[in-house]
Scaffold this active site. Structure first.
Site, PDB file in Angstrom:
ATOM      1  N   GLY A  13      35.174  31.188  36.320  1.00 46.83           N
ATOM      2  CA  GLY A  13      33.919  31.035  37.048  1.00 46.83           C
ATOM      3  C   GLY A  13      33.721  32.249  37.933  1.00 46.83           C
ATOM      4  CG  MET A  14      33.783  35.584  36.558  1.00 42.91           C
ATOM      5  SD  MET A  14      33.917  37.064  35.566  1.00 42.91           S
ATOM      6  CE  MET A  14      34.100  38.325  36.826  1.00 42.91           C
ATOM      7  N   GLY A  16      30.239  36.920  41.206  1.00 38.95           N
ATOM      8  CA  GLY A  16      29.742  38.239  41.577  1.00 38.95           C
ATOM      9  C   GLY A  16      30.440  38.766  42.817  1.00 38.95           C
ATOM     10  CB  VAL A  18      35.962  41.237  45.886  1.00 36.46           C
ATOM     11  CG1 VAL A  18      36.395  40.392  47.074  1.00 36.46           C
ATOM     12  CG2 VAL A  18      37.059  42.209  45.479  1.00 36.46           C
ATOM     13  CG  ASP A  19      37.910  36.397  46.874  1.00 34.18           C
ATOM     14  OD1 ASP A  19      38.637  37.361  47.157  1.00 34.18           O
ATOM     15  OD2 ASP A  19      37.328  35.709  47.727  1.00 34.18           O
ATOM     16  CB  SER A  20      35.322  35.179  40.831  1.00 33.59           C
ATOM     17  OG  SER A  20      34.158  35.878  41.202  1.00 33.59           O
ATOM     18  CG  MET A  39      29.237  28.075  37.321  1.00 41.89           C
ATOM     19  SD  MET A  39      30.343  27.081  38.372  1.00 41.89           S
ATOM     20  CE  MET A  39      31.736  28.186  38.510  1.00 41.89           C
ATOM     21  CB  CYS A 104      29.639  22.780  45.497  1.00 41.49           C
ATOM     22  SG  CYS A 104      29.355  24.048  44.249  1.00 41.49           S
ATOM     23  N   GLY A 128      38.228  32.015  41.771  1.00 43.68           N
ATOM     24  CA  GLY A 128      38.768  32.929  42.780  1.00 43.68           C
ATOM     25  C   GLY A 128      39.138  32.236  44.075  1.00 43.68           C
ATOM     26  CB  CYS A 200      26.218  28.672  47.907  1.00 46.93           C
ATOM     27  SG  CYS A 200      26.118  26.937  47.457  1.00 46.93           S
TER      28      CYS A 200
END
Length: 371
Positions: A13-14, A16, A18-20, A39, A104, A128, A200
């Site tokens: 699950g990305m 955008g 840095v962690d993912s 997502m 979530c 991430g 978010c």
């Protein structure tokens, strides 16, 4: 028998961020068959007509191209609206302070997204998050992330064995500084991107202004628990227990704090002084309690707990209740315990689970003014 990494498909699950990005990079370097998925949970166009989700997806595309993995976007807006945002609004309407990140994770990232990943042949999903999973004593344990400032198990308290058996947290053993360094050394497009903060779907916008689009404000009176009127409020849902700023109460002496609210009467209760007794409680009742082990404890037990994300653990005794809830008695009075927030239980490094704070008590008496 476990499959070799190159035969093991991991869907990341990305976001955008840095962690993912680093989570995907590490899995690729370890030889896994990695797919990146963005997502899209919220239709978000800001005042300038710029959709922040579009910018984030462009970062996902850049990173996936750099790493050399396939990617695409999946739209979960309907599920998010139904399961997370509607819950968020209903809780505020009821005078509580919800935690949409917990919901979530429960309903979207580790349910809708997990199901989608499995439908395209994934063996695991990865995110991430700063958390760790270990299999020992015949079950999956969820452990705090190695970086104490970034640990996110508080928000993952609703996960159980079914999810943990299918989840990887590739950066959970790292410090945030190491994650940034790895991204920089690999030249990832997101290496210098600042961390997102706040809820978010609100992003950088003013919370009060955002909420007013969905819940019309009902200004009312602000008073002490003795009935002395101290001013006016803009709408009780805009305030949370323990809040100090934005009350507009003049005069000298110690600052004033929100200690409670009455949604029916549209009254906001305030008290003066950081140590005011009305801010403190000695126990709570939690509902919708989830145990990571999937086994409800049979008897009362001691552990530590957090009542909010950025709070040191405090000692508690947990009494599991027949209705699936729990009574949580604090070793020492706790300040500004807030209905709607998560209470999360720990045994050392291990996150045991958690629930939603429903009622708050002082010396056995329910604090009627807290909600």
């Amino acid at each position: 028998m476990n499959k070799a990494p190159h035969e093991t498909r991991v869907v990341v699950g990305m976001s955008g961020g840095v962690d993912s990005s680093v989570a995907a990079l590490l899995l690729k370097e370890q030889g896994y068959d990695v797919i990146g998925i963005f997502m899209k949970n919220w239709d978000d166009t800001d005042e300038n007509g710029v959709c922040t989700a579009t910018e984030d997806y462009e970062d996902v595309v850049r990173v996936c191209n750099q790493i050399g993995i396939p990617y695409y976007a999946v739209n979960f807006e309907k599920q998010y609206w139904d399961k997370v945002f509607t819950y968020f609004l209903n809780e505020y309407k009821a005078g509580r302070t919800p935690n949409p990140d917990v919901m979530c994770n429960k309903e979207i990232k580790f349910k809708a997204f997990l199901e989608h990943a499995m439908s395209i042949g994934a063996d695991y999903i990865a995110t991430g998050h700063y958390a760790r999973v270990e299999f020992r004593d015949g079950e999956y344990k969820m452990l705090r992330g190695a970086d104490p400032n970034k640990d996110q198990t508080y928000f993952l308290n609703q996960l159980g064995q079914a999810q943990l058996s299918k989840v990887m947290f590739p950066i959970g053993h790292l410090q945030k500084a190491d994650v940034r360094r790895i991204a920089k050394e690999a030249g990832l497009a997101t290496a210098g991107k600042k961390d997102s903060t706040g809820i978010c779907f609100i992003g950088e916008r003013d919370f009060k202004e955002f909420l007013s689009h969905y819940l019309p404000a009902q200004p009312g009176v602000m008073k002490t628990l003795d009935g002395e009127v101290k001013g006016r409020h803009d709408g009780v849902m805009y305030y949370t227990i323990g809040q100090r700023h934005g009350l507009g109460i003049g005069g000298s002496g110690e600052p004033w704090f929100v200690v409670g609210k009455d949604v029916r009467e549209n009254v906001l209760y305030v008290a003066q002084g950081f140590e005011n007794e009305y801010l403190y409680s000695t126990s709570l009742k939690a509902v919708d309690v989830n145990w990571v082990s999937d086994r409800k404890p049979e008897a009362p037990f001691r552990c530590t707990a957090k009542f909010r994300y950025r709070q040191p653990d405090v000692g508690v005794t947990v009494h599991p209740l027949a209705d699936g809830g729990a009574e949580v008695v604090f070793d020492a009075p706790a300040r500004a315990v807030t209905p709607g927030q998560a209470v999360v239980f720990y045994n050392g490094e291990e996150c045991l689970g958690g629930g939603t704070i429903d009622e708050v008590f002082r010396n056995g008496e329910k604090l009627w003014y807290v909600g």
